[in-house]
Scaffold this active site. Structure first.
Site, short mmCIF file in Angstrom:
data_model
loop_
_atom_site.label_atom_id
_atom_site.label_comp_id
_atom_site.label_asym_id
_atom_site.label_seq_id
_atom_site.Cartn_x
_atom_site.Cartn_y
_atom_site.Cartn_z
N LYS A 172 -7.40 7.92 9.85
CA LYS A 172 -8.71 7.81 10.37
C LYS A 172 -8.80 7.59 12.10
CE LYS A 172 -10.49 4.77 6.82
NZ LYS A 172 -10.94 3.51 6.42
N ASP A 231 -6.04 -0.12 -1.85
CA ASP A 231 -6.80 -1.07 -2.94
C ASP A 231 -8.08 -1.30 -2.77
OD1 ASP A 231 -6.10 -2.76 -0.76
OD2 ASP A 231 -6.76 -4.25 -2.08
N ASP A 256 -5.47 3.21 10.51
CA ASP A 256 -6.91 2.92 10.77
C ASP A 256 -7.00 2.52 12.29
OD1 ASP A 256 -9.64 2.52 10.10
OD2 ASP A 256 -9.02 0.31 9.34
N ARG A 311 -4.87 0.72 -6.82
CA ARG A 311 -3.73 1.21 -6.48
C ARG A 311 -3.04 2.57 -7.21
NH1 ARG A 311 -2.39 -1.85 -1.80
NH2 ARG A 311 -2.81 -4.26 -2.15
N GLY A 329 0.73 -1.32 0.00
CA GLY A 329 0.09 -0.06 -0.04
C GLY A 329 0.82 1.21 -0.09
N PHE A 376 -14.41 4.12 3.61
CA PHE A 376 -13.22 3.19 3.15
C PHE A 376 -12.72 3.80 1.71
CE2 PHE A 376 -11.96 -0.44 0.36
CZ PHE A 376 -11.02 -0.83 1.39
N VAL A 377 -11.53 4.16 1.80
CA VAL A 377 -10.95 4.98 0.66
C VAL A 377 -9.99 4.09 -0.24
CG1 VAL A 377 -11.11 6.99 1.96
CG2 VAL A 377 -9.17 5.85 2.34
#
Ligand code: 5GP
Ligand code: MG
Length: 177
Positions: A133, A161, A105, A167, A46, A154-155
């Site tokens: 977040k 992804d 998160d 991505r 990520g 949810f981004v």
């Protein structure tokens, strides 16, 4: 095998806004680590895109490594079980470590990374995340550098992804139904 999403994500943070914020973060990190031996560690996959842009905004000599982790749970919520899937290449003793992730998160991932890296005896470990977040935090962890505070959505995009797709989308957005 998931099929690619039919629609592009709806833009939340533009590529231009991301680039501008990364220039600010790079300048701040360059000031804070001036004269110190710096190792940047990207959490793959990520954080690959964010890290590639961030390190080019840091005007200091630095070393780059990466670590791959697997987090179990559903697509949208971490179970708290995080396992390491790769080893570091670089020695961390005597180095200042800056861990880069695309989003903070629950905090379980960075907590696990912190425990793993501590064993390598770096001088210190700090965290830089593009997105935070805050309301989702479960583990006792905070980022030292944050690009953007975002609400509990949810981004996707810019490294984040959706079933491994999106991505490469150059901005951060939310999926459209
Ligand atoms: P944490 O361990 O802090 O719960 O989250 C760790 C990882 O979960 C992040 O590095 C990211 O890979 C994934 N993640 C958390 N929130 C999101 C999100 O909104 N979108 C996507 N695509 N991945 C997320
Ligand atoms: Mg990640």
């Amino acid at each position: 095998m998931e099929t690619p999403p039919a629609l592009l994500p709806k833009e939340l943070i533009s590529a231009t806004a991301i680039a501008a914020r990364i220039r600010e973060l790079g300048a701040e990190i360059s000031r804070d680590y001036a004269g110190k031996p710096l190792t940047v560690i990207a959490i793959a996959n990520g954080a690959i895109i964010f890290t590639a842009d961030l390190i080019r905004a840091i005007d200091l000599p630095l070393q780059l490594d990466s670590i791959m982790l697997a987090s179990y749970g559903t697509q949208t919520a971490s179970s708290g079980e995080v396992v390491s899937r790769s080893k570091l290449k670089l020695e961390l003793s005597g180095r200042h470590v800056l861990v880069v992730d695309e989003i903070l998160d629950s905090g379980h991932t960075l907590m696990k990374v912190f425990e793993l890296l501590k064993q390598e005896k770096p001088i210190d470990v700090k965290f830089c995340v593009l997105l935070n977040k805050q309301e989702r935090r479960r583990a006792d962890i905070r980022a030292d550098y944050v690009g953007f505070e975002i609400p509990d959505h949810f981004v996707v995009g810019y490294g984040l992804d959706y079933h491994e797709y999106c991505r490469n989308v150059p901005y951060v957005g939310v999926m459209q139904e």
